[in-house]
Design a protein around this motif. Sequence first.
Motif: not given
Length: 118
Positions: A26-49, A51-56
Amino acid sequence: EIQKADIIFVSVNTPTKTQGIGAGRAANIKNCELCARTIAKVAKEPKIVVEKSTVPVRTADSMRRVLAANGGSVKHQILSNPEFLAEGTGIEDLRNPSRVLIGGLQNAEGLKAIEVLA
């Protein structure tokens, strides 16, 4: 830069899991989740995120949960826009894709985000 962006593309390495359920397959999606955490921490307004990686399938759902749990009242839209690359023709496939898929929630906000990306 996250604060300035309207659309954020998440394109990260997704190595094969080395332990736990699905190890070696299986693919490890930890890096996608880390990006999501960073976006959540930094973004003060809604964003369109996007996901472009080869993921499940359902990785966008996982990212949506991470953003919701860590982003307070900011509601982001998560889109899935997979790449279809063949070995040996990757550059050409990026320049002239044989198909383009964009997936997101099928509600007013999700459909609007899809339209913006399209």
